[in-house]
Design an enzyme around this catalytic site. Structure first.
Site, short mmCIF file in Angstrom:
data_model
loop_
_atom_site.label_atom_id
_atom_site.label_comp_id
_atom_site.label_asym_id
_atom_site.label_seq_id
_atom_site.Cartn_x
_atom_site.Cartn_y
_atom_site.Cartn_z
CE LYS A 183 60.24 46.03 -29.63
NZ LYS A 183 61.50 45.10 -29.90
CB CYS A 228 59.16 41.95 -25.91
SG CYS A 228 57.15 40.53 -25.81
CB SER A 229 63.01 45.49 -24.69
OG SER A 229 62.38 44.91 -23.06
CG HIS A 236 65.54 46.52 -20.34
ND1 HIS A 236 65.88 46.74 -20.08
CD2 HIS A 236 64.21 46.21 -20.52
CE1 HIS A 236 65.28 46.75 -18.96
NE2 HIS A 236 63.99 46.31 -18.33
CB CYS A 285 63.30 46.24 -15.17
SG CYS A 285 63.14 44.67 -15.54
#
Lengths: 142, 349, 388
Positions: free
Chosen positions: C332, C210-211, C336, C87
């Site tokens: 978020k 969670c994103s 993402h 990421c």
């Protein structure tokens, strides 16, 4: 669908079945999963990393309960998974079984148990390994 | 005479249970009637991560925890089951690796319906007697299958027990063993089929009772014993009633069989059935106790054993592993939906 | 080492962009940045692009050449390099581009970041993200990526008294910011109650901690700082760049609640920039999960260890706070697309430092920080930027 590639699992059998780690012959530190060299002693440790069987007893450092799982684990949700600190020092990630989810706590004493971990699709190989369950304290007090 | 027999033992029973009335309610049956008819109240259920290999490993590790045997000295592993995780590929190799007994090791998986575990004990007994191995590991374990809605669904359970057979520090000598075998198709599962089929009431008199009683009588003839000579008796337990009836037919009392009678509370653990009964007896046995055991495997045959507990049982660290009673006590009930998921009745990929 | 400036930025909308392919997204972000910088294709010396897992998400590797080709540069034969650090792939692409300009090897460099995640199902996306964790010793045993962060949350709550509400506040704040960002995936505010009552993913984290799974791309144009004014009135200088690594598996670390990769990368960046956390006016931090923002602001030195949960109540990280964090909406709410994230964070900081962030503009922002994490803290890249 079967992915195959059983060698990748097979070569880890000593670790997955029996928690065989490595101990540095130079400083005595214990590693699980095994390392080729000790990160502290590095070149001094090469060729001196010895197999060591870990007791499989430990304590929960932290945990979660998985509700959204990978494909191979969907049938088991919700399931607790934890970082367990083994008696000998190393920490590992594993599922916690044989207890109620709400009983899983930081500091809980656990011991390893032999379970199916995954299977490779409907026709592929079954992969076994360690999970952890609460220590059988009752017997110890008999 | 040199003693050959059980050196250590261990058991494993999955902790999930389903009640007979829960299964009955799904199929529109009266749970009380079925409980009365079968003499079973609830049965053990393996979770998705348990199978004959995991139960065998846990039972074998429990046996090793109770004694000081180096697993490298185990020369043979025979595992009896009708639910080996693989149709082709042995369970015994998984167990051998998981207890550290490989690679100088004889291994084979056995199948003889519910008596494959006692057949494994006989094999180990013979190999030790012949001096071919120092110790042998005999296991009977199952995660028994039953077709949804079939009468077997109320009884087919999961569990197993492991016995280390040797001649040093024997806790229970196997004085005599005898088998009675005929070709009697009372129960079977064909190759490639998921669930077993059976002959209904044909499984009773010409199958279970004929083999159990003839085998038991013949063994007592060989051993020169009578039912009252035994402190404990164990008979294979396809349901809660057959072993009680068989005991009565042979002249054993309920008191003699009750310690080994587990079917009413965990169901029929198939290859594990009579061996878990034996483990339960060894949990409480004292030196000098005499144990009688007759297994039954459909197809059909029975194996009988005349066993004497020795002083060495007091040296065995029995508390190092959970007793059968503790394994039974540690339980969690599930509903039929969860049961269906755990038993792969709901197929999904 | 030469000073390096960012002279152009470009970003696509983030979200489930069903009608946009990988190729279209990277071409869109790249061309926006090139036009923003006012450069010509033939001026470009190299392309660095971050992509975590095009191989699993779209079944396509060899992404460097593909990006150059999709952008219409095949005939110019520009060196194109694909960079991967899970990421943190985007942040690392920027760092590699930055190093190549700083070294004097290249003058004009295009940095891109992209991920096209929605072409696979949710389970496949989750499993692909889990490849950033330790496959053999975490994922094999049933640990998911949210699960690993959830274990950090459990420990943080246990050790520091961080509450479920404090975790949820991060999502509420970032959604409020995202509502002000036209490129954000989620442009709506959510309530604390909604976050807490969302379906559980990995306790204590729920769906709204969670994103999301996102598609999107972002791009930056770099050049030597001394030449920056030739292209733009508002260049932004990269005054610090830090990178650090750690164990792949969370369990192998002594501290569960600290990402030492963040601590070390930040230390490196602060030292180069000759700045301290107090000098930062605005920051984009890697909030792949709500707990991740809490430990990030601790590890970056914005608050003391263990105090991260209180940062919103104490009006530190809010849009009108003393150090606004994730004004873009963060991972978020903005979304993402993993490989794009590190680059998109810098796009937001440049937008803020240029004073072009409109409704989410942080007043008088001159120094900003971008913090991009790979995996569960096995990699971290920190950049500090200053308006020139």
């Amino acid at each position: 669908m079967t992915i195959g590639g059983v060698a990748r699992f097979w070569r880890e059998i000593p670790q997955r079945y029996n928690l065989i780690g490595k101990q540095c012959g130079s400083c005595g530190r214990i590693y699980f999963p095994p390392r080729e060299s000790c990160p502290y002693c590095r070149r001094k440790s090469i060729g001196k990393m010895r197999d060591i069987k870990l007791s499989g007893k430990g304590e929960i450092v932290t945990y979660t309960v998985i509700h959204v799982a990978p494909h191979n684990f969907e049938g088991q949700v919700p399931y607790p998974i934890a970082i367990v600190q083994l008696e000998e020092g190393p920490r590992i990630t594993a599922q916690i079984v044989d207890c109620k989810i709400e009983d899983v706590k930081i500091g809980m004493k656990v011991e390893y148990t032999f379970r199916r971990i995954q299977e490779d699709g409907y026709t592929g190989a079954i992969y076994y390994g360690y999970k952890f369950k609460p220590c059988q304290q009752k017997q110890n007090h008999q | 005479m040199e003693q050959i027999g059980i050196v250590s033992y261990g058991a494993d029973i999955p902790r999930y249970r389903i009640k007979v009335e829960e299964i009955a309610s799904v199929w529109g049956k009266n749970g009380e009637d079925i409980k009365r008819g079968l003499g079973i109240n609830e049965k053990s259920v393996p979770s998705l991560d348990q199978d004959t290999a995991t139960i065998s490993v846990e039972a074998a590790r429990a046996a090793l925890k109770r004694c000081n045997i180096d697993p490298k000295n185990i020369g043979a592993i025979y595992i009896g089951s009708e639910s080996h995780p693989y149709a082709v590929k042995p369970t015994g190799t998984i167990v051998g690796e998981a207890i550290g007994a490989t690679p100088n090791l004889m291994v084979a998986d056995y199948e003889f319906a519910c008596k494959a575990g006692t057949a494994a004990i006989q094999t180990c007994n013979g190999l030790v007697k012949a001096g071919m191995i120092e110790y042998g590991l005999a296991i009977g374990a199952d995660t028994a299958q039953a077709a949804p809605g079939d009468a077997l669904e109320y009884s087919a359970a999961a569990g197993g027990a492991a016995f280390i057979i040797g001649k040093k520090d024997v806790i229970a000598t196997i004085n005599h063993t005898y088998s009675y075998t005929t070709d009697t198709p009372d129960f079977w599962r064909r190759e490639g089929r998921k669930y077993p089929a059976h002959g209904g009431r044909f499984t009773g008199a010409p199958a279970y009772f004929k083999h159990i009683t003839n085998c038991s009588k013949n063994l007592m003839k060989i051993a020169g014993t009578k039912p009252e000579d035994y402190n404990y008796a164990i008979f294979h337990q396809p349901n809660g009633k057959f072993p009680v009836t068989a005991a009565k037919m042979l002249g054993f009392s309920y008191d003699q069989i009750k310690q080994g009678l587990l079917c009413p509370i965990i169901g029929n653990t198939y290859s594990g059935s009579s061996l878990l009964g034996l483990a339960s007896v060894l949990d409480v046995a004292k030196p000098g106790d005499k144990i009688f055991l007759t297994s039954y495997g459909s197809g059909a045959g029975s194996d009988s054993f005349d066993i004497t507990v020795t002083d060495k049982i007091n040296d065995l660290s029995r508390k190092n592993a959970p007793s059968v009673a503790q394994l039974i006590e540690n339980k969690e009930y599930i509903n039929y939906g969860t049961y269906a998921k755990f038993r792969d009745i709901l197929y999904w990929e | 080492m030469r000073d390096v400036a960012i002279i152009g930025i470009g970003i696509t909308k983030f979200g489930e962009l069903w009608d946009k392919s990988f190729r279209q997204l990277i071409a869109e972000a790249g061309s926006k940045a090139i036009i923003d910088a006012g450069i010509e294709g033939k001026e470009i010396d190299a392309i660095y692009v971050g992509s975590m897992s095009a191989g699993r998400f779209i079944g396509q590797e060899h992404v460097g050449a593909l990006v150059a080709d999709s952008s219409g540069f095949a005939h110019l034969h520009i060196p194109a390099i694909r960079v991967e650090s899970a990421c943190a792939s985007g942040g690392l692409a920027l760092r590699q581009g930055y190093l190549s300009v700083a070294s004097g090897m290249n003058d004009i460099v295009v940095v891109g970041g992209i991920e096209k995640m929605s072409d696979v199902g949710g389970t496949a996306a989750t499993e692909t993200l889990a490849t950033a964790a330790d496959q053999e010793w975490e994922a094999f045993f049933g640990a998911t990526f949210p699960g690993i962060y959830a274990m950090i949350a459990t420990k943080h709550m246990h050790d520091y008294g961080t509450t479920r509400e404090q975790l949820a506040q991060v999502a509420v704040k970032n959604h409020a910011n995202g509502a002000l960002n036209p490129n954000a995936q989620f442009r709506r505010e959510i309530s604390l109650d909604t976050v807490i009552k969302a379906p559980p993913v990995a306790q204590p984290l729920g769906l709204l901690d969670c994103s999301p799974v996102s598609d999107g791309a972002a791009s930056l144009i770099l050049c030597p700082a001394e030449k920056a004014k030739k292209y733009t009135d508002k260049p932004v200088k990269i005054i610090g760049s830090g990178q650090a690594s750690d164990t792949l598996a969370l369990h192998a670390r002594d501290s569960i609640c600290t990402f030492n990769s963040t601590v070390y990368a930040a230390r490196m960046a602060y030292k180069q920039a000759k700045k301290t956390p107090k000098d930062i006016d605005v920051a984009e931090v890697h909030d792949c999960f709500t707990i991740a923002e809490i430990i990030a602001i601790e590890d970056l030195g914005f608050v003391e260890k263990g105090e991260g949960g209180k940062a919103i109540d104490n009006n530190i990280t809010t849009l009108d706070g003393s150090l606004p964090v994730n004004t873009s909406g963060g991972l978020k709410a903005k979304g993402h697309p993993v490989g794009a994230t590190g680059v998109a964070q810098v796009v937001e900081i440049v937008t803020q430092l240029r004073g072009e962030a409109e409704k989410r503009q942080v007043k008088d922002a001159t120094i900003g920080l971008a913090h991009n994490v790979g995996g569960c803290g096995a990699s971290c890249i920190v950049h500090i930027l200053e308006a020139m």
